[in-house]
Design a protein around this motif. Structure first.
Motif, PDB file in Angstrom:
ATOM      1  N   LEU A 122       0.864  -1.181   0.000  1.00  0.00           N
ATOM      2  CA  LEU A 122       0.000   0.000   0.000  1.00  0.00           C
ATOM      3  C   LEU A 122       0.896   1.224   0.000  1.00  0.00           C
ATOM      4  O   LEU A 122       1.466   1.584   1.035  1.00  0.00           O
ATOM      5  N   ALA A 123       1.052   1.850  -1.152  1.00  0.00           N
ATOM      6  CA  ALA A 123       2.046   2.899  -1.351  1.00  0.00           C
ATOM      7  C   ALA A 123       1.387   4.260  -1.534  1.00  0.00           C
ATOM      8  O   ALA A 123       0.374   4.387  -2.225  1.00  0.00           O
ATOM      9  N   ASP A 124       2.002   5.287  -0.914  1.00  0.00           N
ATOM     10  CA  ASP A 124       1.446   6.631  -1.036  1.00  0.00           C
ATOM     11  C   ASP A 124       1.564   7.176  -2.451  1.00  0.00           C
ATOM     12  O   ASP A 124       0.658   7.808  -2.970  1.00  0.00           O
ATOM     13  N   GLY A 125       2.701   6.946  -3.116  1.00  0.00           N
ATOM     14  CA  GLY A 125       2.883   7.413  -4.476  1.00  0.00           C
ATOM     15  C   GLY A 125       2.754   8.923  -4.590  1.00  0.00           C
ATOM     16  O   GLY A 125       3.121   9.666  -3.679  1.00  0.00           O
ATOM     17  N   LEU A 131      -4.683   6.877  -1.676  1.00  0.00           N
ATOM     18  CA  LEU A 131      -4.524   5.686  -0.845  1.00  0.00           C
ATOM     19  C   LEU A 131      -5.438   5.750   0.372  1.00  0.00           C
ATOM     20  O   LEU A 131      -6.055   4.749   0.754  1.00  0.00           O
ATOM     21  N   VAL A 132      -5.540   6.921   0.983  1.00  0.00           N
ATOM     22  CA  VAL A 132      -6.404   7.086   2.154  1.00  0.00           C
ATOM     23  C   VAL A 132      -7.868   6.867   1.779  1.00  0.00           C
ATOM     24  O   VAL A 132      -8.626   6.201   2.494  1.00  0.00           O
ATOM     25  N   GLU A 133      -8.280   7.425   0.629  1.00  0.00           N
ATOM     26  CA  GLU A 133      -9.678   7.356   0.227  1.00  0.00           C
ATOM     27  C   GLU A 133     -10.074   5.973  -0.282  1.00  0.00           C
ATOM     28  O   GLU A 133     -11.175   5.491  -0.006  1.00  0.00           O
ATOM     29  N   GLY A 183      -1.091   5.633  -5.053  1.00  0.00           N
ATOM     30  CA  GLY A 183      -1.734   6.860  -5.491  1.00  0.00           C
ATOM     31  C   GLY A 183      -1.147   7.347  -6.801  1.00  0.00           C
ATOM     32  O   GLY A 183       0.067   7.504  -6.925  1.00  0.00           O
ATOM     33  N   GLU A 184      -2.008   7.581  -7.779  1.00  0.00           N
ATOM     34  CA  GLU A 184      -1.557   8.010  -9.097  1.00  0.00           C
ATOM     35  C   GLU A 184      -1.353   9.519  -9.144  1.00  0.00           C
ATOM     36  O   GLU A 184      -1.878  10.259  -8.311  1.00  0.00           O
ATOM     37  N   ARG A 185      -0.617   9.957 -10.146  1.00  0.00           N
ATOM     38  CA  ARG A 185      -0.347  11.389 -10.314  1.00  0.00           C
ATOM     39  C   ARG A 185      -1.664  12.155 -10.452  1.00  0.00           C
ATOM     40  O   ARG A 185      -2.470  11.864 -11.334  1.00  0.00           O
ATOM     41  N   PRO A 186      -1.919  13.141  -9.579  1.00  0.00           N
ATOM     42  CA  PRO A 186      -3.179  13.888  -9.665  1.00  0.00           C
ATOM     43  C   PRO A 186      -3.237  14.729 -10.932  1.00  0.00           C
ATOM     44  O   PRO A 186      -2.220  15.222 -11.429  1.00  0.00           O
ATOM     45  N   GLY A 187      -4.446  14.882 -11.443  1.00  0.00           N
ATOM     46  CA  GLY A 187      -4.670  15.767 -12.568  1.00  0.00           C
ATOM     47  C   GLY A 187      -5.638  16.862 -12.171  1.00  0.00           C
ATOM     48  O   GLY A 187      -6.070  16.947 -11.018  1.00  0.00           O
TER      49      GLY A 187
END
Length: 273
Positions: A122-125, A131-133, A183-187
């Protein structure tokens, strides 16, 4: 503005309103003179701020570990990458791919080999918010889908992590397949999208071409947990048959679902409701 121009403007706005319901992209924003309307500018700034917050807000690893432990999959272990802080993590992607052995209790030495079928990282990325959501419900969906046929290693929480850090963790766990929930790169449309990276027989040095990705997980607008778990199940099964993951491994879950629906039609004369 003449009556004809008002009618034309209303028709155009109606057209774009309907089209915007089909996409999260910023289309048909209108104009105020030579610029965008103030409301659209403020929406853009709010989305940009949300994306920045998603990147820079750190994961509360202890609090998240408590939630993970409550699932009953074993006591989670915390592993850090070699990136010392968020700034270095963003500037040095290479450090995010390597485990930090200098932090007592947060290196690979804390990871016990299990020989289980599947390991979860489980990685923050780039979006700890994602990840939290979505990390806990996604993990629940995966264990429910895979639990009848596969064994699991205790989950590992990874911070300042890039995907390849999962190869080190998976090798230390001794698992056949590692699943990195990250967690993926936010857009500017989505700040909390989660991705799952699958690597069969993980070990340090695996290339990106040797893993598979299920992305855009953020219901209700994105992929649902159930659908993502279904795709992952197909990839895990396929990797075990093929003996590897990556570019040679394809998602056939949609084909399987279509074949099942066709069989029901042929057998009963009607499709399932």
């Amino acid at each position: 503005m003449t009556r004809a121009e008002r009618l034309e403007s209303a028709a155009a706005e109606g057209f774009w309103t309907e089209l915007r319901r089909t996409t999260q992209a910023r289309i048909g924003l209108g104009r105020a003179g030579d610029a965008l309307p103030t409301g659209r500018v403020l929406e853009f700034r709010a989305a940009h701020a949300a994306a920045r917050d998603a990147v820079h807000t750190p994961l509360d690893a202890d609090g998240f570990a408590t939630r993970v432990a409550a699932l009953g999959l074993g006591e989670p272990v915390h592993v850090r990458s070699r990136a010392s802080d968020r700034s270095e993590y963003l500037r040095r992607p290479d450090l995010g791919r390597l485990p930090d052995e200098s932090s007592a209790g947060q290196g690979l030495s804390a990871v016990a080999g299990t020989g289980a079928d599947i390991g979860f990282v489980l990685a923050d990325g780039l979006s700890p918010l994602a990840l939290v959501e979505h990390g806990i419900p996604m993990l629940c969906a995966l264990t429910e889908k895979l639990g009848e046929r596969y064994t699991f290693a205790p989950p590992v929480i990874a911070t300042q992590a890039r995907v390849a850090l999962g190869d080190h963790i998976g090798a230390a766990l001794g698992v056949t397949t590692v699943l990195v929930l990250i967690g993926e790169r936010p857009g500017l449309s989505v700040a909390d999208s989660l991705g799952i990276y699958l690597t069969h027989r993980p070990r340090p040095g695996r290339a990106d071409a040797e893993r598979n990705c299920v992305s855009n997980i953020h219901p209700p607008e994105g992929l649902t947990y159930a659908r993502a778990a279904q795709v992952v199940e197909g990839l895990v099964d396929g990797a075990r048959r093929l003996g590897r993951s990556g570019v040679d491994l394809k998602d056939t879950s949609a084909c399987t679902s279509l074949a099942a629906s066709t069989a029901v039609v042929l057998e009963t004369g009607s499709a399932p409701g």
